[in-house]
Each structure stands twice: as structure tokens, then as C-alpha cells.
Design a protein around this motif. Sequence first.
Motif, PDB file in Angstrom:
ATOM      1  N   VAL A  69       0.838  -1.200   0.000  1.00 57.34           N
ATOM      2  CA  VAL A  69       0.000   0.000   0.000  1.00 57.34           C
ATOM      3  C   VAL A  69       0.874   1.252   0.000  1.00 57.34           C
ATOM      4  CG1 VAL A  69      -1.719   1.317   1.305  1.00 57.34           C
ATOM      5  CG2 VAL A  69      -1.932  -1.149   1.114  1.00 57.34           C
ATOM      6  N   ALA A  70       0.700   2.092  -1.010  1.00 55.16           N
ATOM      7  CA  ALA A  70       1.470   3.350  -1.119  1.00 55.16           C
ATOM      8  C   ALA A  70       0.893   4.366  -0.121  1.00 55.16           C
ATOM      9  CB  ALA A  70       1.366   3.881  -2.549  1.00 55.16           C
ATOM     10  N   PRO A  71       1.678   5.363   0.298  1.00 55.81           N
ATOM     11  CA  PRO A  71       3.081   5.563  -0.085  1.00 55.81           C
ATOM     12  C   PRO A  71       4.092   4.756   0.742  1.00 55.81           C
ATOM     13  CG  PRO A  71       2.380   7.379   1.313  1.00 55.81           C
ATOM     14  CD  PRO A  71       1.179   6.474   1.135  1.00 55.81           C
ATOM     15  N   ALA A  72       3.627   4.129   1.835  1.00 57.23           N
ATOM     16  CA  ALA A  72       4.592   3.424   2.708  1.00 57.23           C
ATOM     17  C   ALA A  72       5.335   2.323   1.959  1.00 57.23           C
ATOM     18  CB  ALA A  72       3.877   2.849   3.928  1.00 57.23           C
ATOM     19  N   SER A  73       4.655   1.748   0.949  1.00 56.27           N
ATOM     20  CA  SER A  73       5.306   0.640   0.224  1.00 56.27           C
ATOM     21  C   SER A  73       6.549   1.115  -0.525  1.00 56.27           C
ATOM     22  CB  SER A  73       4.318   0.026  -0.768  1.00 56.27           C
ATOM     23  OG  SER A  73       3.774   1.050  -1.604  1.00 56.27           O
ATOM     24  N   GLY A  74       6.657   2.425  -0.736  1.00 53.48           N
ATOM     25  CA  GLY A  74       7.815   2.959  -1.467  1.00 53.48           C
ATOM     26  C   GLY A  74       8.918   3.480  -0.561  1.00 53.48           C
ATOM     27  N   TYR A  75       8.699   3.458   0.750  1.00 53.01           N
ATOM     28  CA  TYR A  75       9.667   4.078   1.678  1.00 53.01           C
ATOM     29  C   TYR A  75      11.023   3.365   1.661  1.00 53.01           C
ATOM     30  CZ  TYR A  75       5.977   6.959   3.850  1.00 53.01           C
ATOM     31  OH  TYR A  75       4.970   7.874   4.091  1.00 53.01           O
ATOM     32  N   ALA A  76      11.009   2.053   1.543  1.00 57.19           N
ATOM     33  CA  ALA A  76      12.282   1.305   1.572  1.00 57.19           C
ATOM     34  C   ALA A  76      13.142   1.715   0.377  1.00 57.19           C
ATOM     35  CB  ALA A  76      12.005  -0.193   1.561  1.00 57.19           C
ATOM     36  N   ALA A  77      12.521   1.860  -0.790  1.00 55.28           N
ATOM     37  CA  ALA A  77      13.284   2.231  -1.993  1.00 55.28           C
ATOM     38  C   ALA A  77      13.841   3.645  -1.860  1.00 55.28           C
ATOM     39  CB  ALA A  77      12.381   2.129  -3.217  1.00 55.28           C
ATOM     40  N   VAL A  78      13.084   4.542  -1.243  1.00 49.63           N
ATOM     41  CA  VAL A  78      13.564   5.929  -1.044  1.00 49.63           C
ATOM     42  C   VAL A  78      14.810   5.923  -0.166  1.00 49.63           C
ATOM     43  CG1 VAL A  78      13.003   8.157   0.043  1.00 49.63           C
ATOM     44  CG2 VAL A  78      11.280   6.977  -1.337  1.00 49.63           C
ATOM     45  N   ALA A  79      14.746   5.176   0.922  1.00 50.33           N
ATOM     46  CA  ALA A  79      15.892   5.131   1.853  1.00 50.33           C
ATOM     47  C   ALA A  79      17.086   4.435   1.196  1.00 50.33           C
ATOM     48  CB  ALA A  79      15.486   4.403   3.135  1.00 50.33           C
ATOM     49  N   LYS A  80      16.794   3.372   0.486  1.00 55.34           N
ATOM     50  CA  LYS A  80      17.862   2.585  -0.150  1.00 55.34           C
ATOM     51  C   LYS A  80      18.609   3.428  -1.183  1.00 55.34           C
ATOM     52  CE  LYS A  80      20.126  -1.184  -0.982  1.00 55.34           C
ATOM     53  NZ  LYS A  80      21.117  -1.618  -0.016  1.00 55.34           N
ATOM     54  N   ARG A  81      17.848   4.195  -1.962  1.00 51.14           N
ATOM     55  CA  ARG A  81      18.464   5.016  -3.026  1.00 51.14           C
ATOM     56  C   ARG A  81      19.454   6.010  -2.428  1.00 51.14           C
ATOM     57  NH1 ARG A  81      13.671   5.039  -5.829  1.00 51.14           N
ATOM     58  NH2 ARG A  81      12.840   6.823  -4.713  1.00 51.14           N
ATOM     59  N   ARG A  82      19.210   6.371  -1.197  1.00 47.10           N
ATOM     60  CA  ARG A  82      20.091   7.336  -0.553  1.00 47.10           C
ATOM     61  C   ARG A  82      21.266   6.689   0.142  1.00 47.10           C
ATOM     62  NH1 ARG A  82      18.182   8.116   3.589  1.00 47.10           N
ATOM     63  NH2 ARG A  82      20.272   8.700   4.240  1.00 47.10           N
ATOM     64  N   GLY A  83      21.278   5.342   0.148  1.00 45.81           N
ATOM     65  CA  GLY A  83      22.427   4.664   0.756  1.00 45.81           C
ATOM     66  C   GLY A  83      22.185   4.210   2.180  1.00 45.81           C
ATOM     67  N   ALA A  84      20.905   4.297   2.638  1.00 47.98           N
ATOM     68  CA  ALA A  84      20.615   3.769   3.985  1.00 47.98           C
ATOM     69  C   ALA A  84      20.653   2.247   3.943  1.00 47.98           C
ATOM     70  CB  ALA A  84      19.234   4.225   4.441  1.00 47.98           C
ATOM     71  N   ARG A  85      20.945   1.656   5.110  1.00 51.51           N
ATOM     72  CA  ARG A  85      20.833   0.203   5.251  1.00 51.51           C
ATOM     73  C   ARG A  85      19.346  -0.100   5.497  1.00 51.51           C
ATOM     74  NH1 ARG A  85      25.624  -2.692   4.229  1.00 51.51           N
ATOM     75  NH2 ARG A  85      27.395  -1.861   5.439  1.00 51.51           N
ATOM     76  N   VAL A  86      18.780  -1.042   4.766  1.00 54.14           N
ATOM     77  CA  VAL A  86      17.365  -1.397   4.953  1.00 54.14           C
ATOM     78  C   VAL A  86      17.279  -2.827   5.471  1.00 54.14           C
ATOM     79  CG1 VAL A  86      15.109  -1.583   3.870  1.00 54.14           C
ATOM     80  CG2 VAL A  86      16.711   0.173   3.097  1.00 54.14           C
ATOM     81  N   ILE A  87      16.547  -2.982   6.581  1.00 49.09           N
ATOM     82  CA  ILE A  87      16.409  -4.292   7.240  1.00 49.09           C
ATOM     83  C   ILE A  87      14.931  -4.656   7.274  1.00 49.09           C
ATOM     84  CG2 ILE A  87      16.745  -5.558   9.412  1.00 49.09           C
ATOM     85  CD1 ILE A  87      18.918  -3.388  10.095  1.00 49.09           C
ATOM     86  N   GLU A  88      14.601  -5.886   6.836  1.00 46.94           N
ATOM     87  CA  GLU A  88      13.195  -6.314   6.861  1.00 46.94           C
ATOM     88  C   GLU A  88      12.983  -7.387   7.930  1.00 46.94           C
ATOM     89  OE1 GLU A  88      11.490  -8.625   3.472  1.00 46.94           O
ATOM     90  OE2 GLU A  88       9.829  -7.225   3.605  1.00 46.94           O
TER      91      GLU A  88
END
Length: 240
Positions: free
Chosen positions: A192-211
Motif C-alpha cells: 500500500v502506497a506511499p509506505a510501500s515505497g519508503y524502503a526504496a527511497v531510503a535505499k536510493r540514498r544509501g541507507a541500510r534497509v532491514i526487513e
Amino acid sequence: MTREMEAARGWVRDCTSLCVLTGAGVSAESGVPTFRGPEGLWRQRDPMSLATPEAFAEDPKEVWEWYQWRRQRIRGCAPNPGHAALAAVEAAKPDFLLVTQNVDGLHLAAGSRRVAEIHGSIWRVRCAGCGAEREERSDFAELPPRCAACGGLLRPGVVWFGEMLPREPSDAAMEMLTRCEVLIVAGTSAVVAPASGYAAVAKRRGARVIEVNPDETPVSGICDATFRGRSGEILPVLLG
Ligand code: APR
């Protein structure tokens, strides 16, 4: 402890700016039904067909019967160790934001304070007529409830499909995604957007993403670490 968990714990420990996104799965262990799990159905009605402005306009009484049922169920639920671990880690981080899609209020009940409730709260009601908004924790005797001030229909203070997110929490979430070093995505199907896109936003900036999720989701592929299991068990280890 696996090497992946050791690495992820290091990222969380060493970061100063930590963002967490939670979904219904984090509350599942408190007994709150998820939306897309089998237990989420009510009177065999799909929640997606009830959580809409159209459903409310067509039959406000039925929509309120569903929300009153959910409020009654959630009232009996307590925060679980996953909520507690998130509340505890907040104190240790100079820059922290817990972005939640959950409307159950369990993060606040667990002691979390830096929380952005991007889908609103099931404990808030808003007049569809005059816009007056307040917290209301007890059951309504009459459904649909009416505004004492103007007699208009009261609606649940949550975001329905097709509606805009509340500005302040949504802006806070987007701002945090532009600077967090680590983003933890726990208990959400990420559909469900927009939360479904948050991981990609953070990742594009170089954040570490953990699921943290027992199941694979559309964002699993971009995560730096994924922990297949229950958030009530994994978050206390990851954040401990
Ligand atoms: N621990 C972690 N994750 C879990 C657990 C658990 N114990 N149990 C289930 N899950 C996972 C499921 O695998 C699923 O991926 O939680 C996720 C729940 O997904 P949804 O039911 O779709 O809930 P959510 O992602 O929060 O839905 C997003 O959709 O209906 C709208 O506004 C509503 O906020 C909601 C949004």
C-alpha cells in the motif's frame, strides 16, 4: 546468532539516525488481526471494501459496526515485546522516528513517543460536517455517531483508500527517509502506497534497509538484511 543478525545489530547500534516503518504484522502478536491475513475478515467482508469513503457514504452504519468491532478487539490487546523493543531503542537514538501504518495506538501504549501515525488512529473521530476532531476511547451507543456540535456524521480518524495522508506525519516520514542511516521495515506487506515505497527511497540514498517479516514482500529484494520470523521475537534481538 547468525552473522547476518550480528551485522544488522551493528548497523542499528552504530547509527545515530534510525527510522522504523511498521505494519499490522507488528501488532499481530498482540492479537490484532492483520488486514490481508485470514483472521482479518469481518462478517466475511474484505476490509479493503469497508475502509473507503464510498463504503462510508453508502452505509455509514455498517462501516461503523466494523470499526466498533475493531475498537473492541484492540481495546483488549496489549503491546508485545516488539513494541517494547521499539520504545526502548528510541531513547538511545538522537535522531529517531517510528513511522506506523497501524491505527491501533499500541506503539504509544508501549511508550514510543517519536511516532508518525501516517494512517491516523482508530481512537480518534472526526466530524464529516464541521471537521471537529477528538479522541474517543469508549464505544458509541448509537451507530453511526453524530457530532455534538453540529449534528454531522462522525467518522473514524483513519485514512481510507484513496484519501490523502495527514500532512504532518507524512512530511515527517519523508523527511526522515532523506537522512536516516538505517531503516527497519517490520510487519508490513509493503503493497500500500506511499509506505510501500519508503524502503526504496531510503535505499536510493544509501541507507541500510532491514526487513522483519515471516513472509517475502515486494521490498525483500532491496533489503540489506531480511529476518524471516515474528517481530515480537526478532525486534528485541535486533534492537537489544
Ligand atoms: N511479525 C512480523 N510480521 C508479521 C507477523 C509477525 N508476527 N505476522 C504477520 N506479519 C506480516 C505478514 O506477513 C504481512 O506481510 O505482516 C504483514 C501484514 O500485512 P498487511 O495485513 O497487508 O498489513 P499492512 O502491511 O500494515 O497493511 C498496510 O493497508 O489495509 C491498509 O491501511 C491499511 O495500514 C494498512 C495498510
